[in-house]
Scaffold this active site. Structure first.
Site, PDB file in Angstrom:
ATOM      1  CG  ASP A  31      26.789  60.668  38.456  1.00 41.74           C
ATOM      2  OD1 ASP A  31      25.970  61.796  38.518  1.00 41.74           O
ATOM      3  OD2 ASP A  31      28.110  60.837  38.924  1.00 41.74           O
TER       4      ASP A  31
ATOM      5  CG  ASN B 148      32.479  70.770  32.010  1.00 37.22           C
ATOM      6  OD1 ASN B 148      32.384  70.855  30.790  1.00 37.22           O
ATOM      7  ND2 ASN B 148      31.449  71.572  32.734  1.00 37.22           N
TER       8      ASN B 148
ATOM      9  CG  HIS C 275      31.725  75.113  30.284  1.00 41.72           C
ATOM     10  ND1 HIS C 275      31.359  74.109  31.496  1.00 41.72           N
ATOM     11  CD2 HIS C 275      32.701  76.180  30.892  1.00 41.72           C
ATOM     12  CE1 HIS C 275      31.623  74.708  32.551  1.00 41.72           C
ATOM     13  NE2 HIS C 275      32.162  76.054  32.117  1.00 41.72           N
TER      14      HIS C 275
ATOM     15  CG  ASP D 202      28.703  71.480  26.172  1.00 38.69           C
ATOM     16  OD1 ASP D 202      28.322  71.235  27.385  1.00 38.69           O
ATOM     17  OD2 ASP D 202      28.644  72.897  25.611  1.00 38.69           O
TER      18      ASP D 202
ATOM     19  CG  ASP E  92      27.890  64.215  35.792  1.00 40.54           C
ATOM     20  OD1 ASP E  92      26.767  64.608  36.601  1.00 40.54           O
ATOM     21  OD2 ASP E  92      28.927  63.969  36.276  1.00 40.54           O
TER      22      ASP E  92
END
Length: 326
Positions: free
Chosen positions: A198, A206, A211, A215, A241
């Site tokens: 994680d 983010n 975003h 990404d 994530d």
């Protein structure tokens, strides 16, 4: 063959005109209708062949569509065993089941059979076969449909259903399938390792950079995991994530905490995004066992270890635990 209409590819048959039902008032003779049926055999885009009715059947006749399907000439296959152009061995259970169906009920329909083209390419087909007896002679009539395109379409659908669109990695559904299959088929004593990863600080990237940047980070992590993986590894993105690394190992090559720490730090090395240096962290929970175990227990163990690693507050933290004897 002797006595047959010109152009037909076959051996060992004497042709006779069989009684055919003629429509009342028809001006077409049985001979003409019979020749029309011969033309259907020759001109059909669907592959058709006739074979001997025995355990190891041999070619009696094949139409051009069938010859094109397997990439051979009639001279190459005349009288030869049909199984030479198939993929499975003579004792394949599916083949034995089809033979039993012919012996008992005289037919089977739309059975999946893989044929081998002369180039070595596998042709996936659907075959329907009927056993006939005429004038005391038994033979099998096969109608063969090329099923390759439909199978390719199904594979593409399955791949799409099992692929994470953003990273191109397998998704959660693919991981669940792979894990359950691996646990069912794993040889006794073979080790299994599940690393649950994680990302730390991903939300800040983010929210702070947008975003598109987030990404980019996820794709970078995916690329780094791919670079680490070898044929023993299965990598997947199973959440926003969250990633997993699943692997098996032999007796002498069990993963260790140092190895997993090196991997975690490599995943989290600085990333460049439009000239900006981005830093990301990761919490990794690693479960290792040689014991028999179910998927839920393995996942719960890795998940708990990941949260324990995250609770340390370190940017990159790894928590590893054996289940059973190391």
């Amino acid at each position: 063959m002797e006595g047959g209409p010109a152009g037909l590819r076959g051996i060992g048959l004497e042709w006779t005109i069989l009684p055919l039902p003629i429509l009342r008032g028809s001006m077409i003779s049985r001979q003409v209708i019979y020749q029309a049926l011969v033309d259907v055999f020759e001109l059909s885009p669907v592959a058709i062949c006739i074979s001997t009715a025995e355990h190891v059947s041999r070619y009696i006749m094949a139409n051009p569509a069938y010859l094109a399907m397997i990439g051979r000439s009639w001279e190459e296959i005349a009288g030869q065993p049909m199984y030479l152009d198939t993929v499975r061995p003579l004792d394949d259970p599916a083949r034995l089941r089809r033979i039993h169906a012919l012996d008992t009920v005289g037919l089977y329909e739309l059975e999946e059979v893989d044929l081998r083209h002369s180039s070595g390419r596998i042709v996936q087909t659907l075959i329907s076969t009927q056993r006939r007896t005429i004038d005391g002679e038994r033979f099998d009539i096969e109608i063969i449909i090329d099923n390759s395109q439909r199978k390719a379409f199904e594979r593409n659908l399955l791949e799409a259903a099992y692929t994470d669109v953003l990273t191109g990695l397998p998704n959660r559904a693919a991981f669940d399938h792979r894990l359950s299959t691996l646990l069912e088929q794993r040889p006794p004593g073979e080790g299994i390792c599940l690393a649950y990863i994680d990302l730390n600080g991903f939300k800040s990237i983010n929210d702070g950079h947008g975003h598109a940047t987030g990404d980019h980070v996820l794709r970078q992590i995916a690329d780094r995991l791919r670079a680490h993986a070898d044929p023993r590894h299965f990598v997947a993105r199973i959440g926003g994530d969250e990633f997993v690394l699943l692997s098996t190992f032999a007796q002498e090559s069990a993963p260790c905490i140092e190895e997993m720490q090196i991997l975690a730090e490599a995943l989290c090395s600085d990333m460049d995004s439009d000239g900006r240096q981005l830093r990301i962290g990761a919490a990794m929970g690693v479960v290792i066992t040689r014991d028999a175990i179910d998927a839920d227990t393995l996942m719960r163990g890795a998940d708990a270890l990941m949260y324990a690693a995250k609770a340390t507050g370190r940017a990159v933290a790894v928590n590893l635990k054996w289940i059973g004897d190391a």
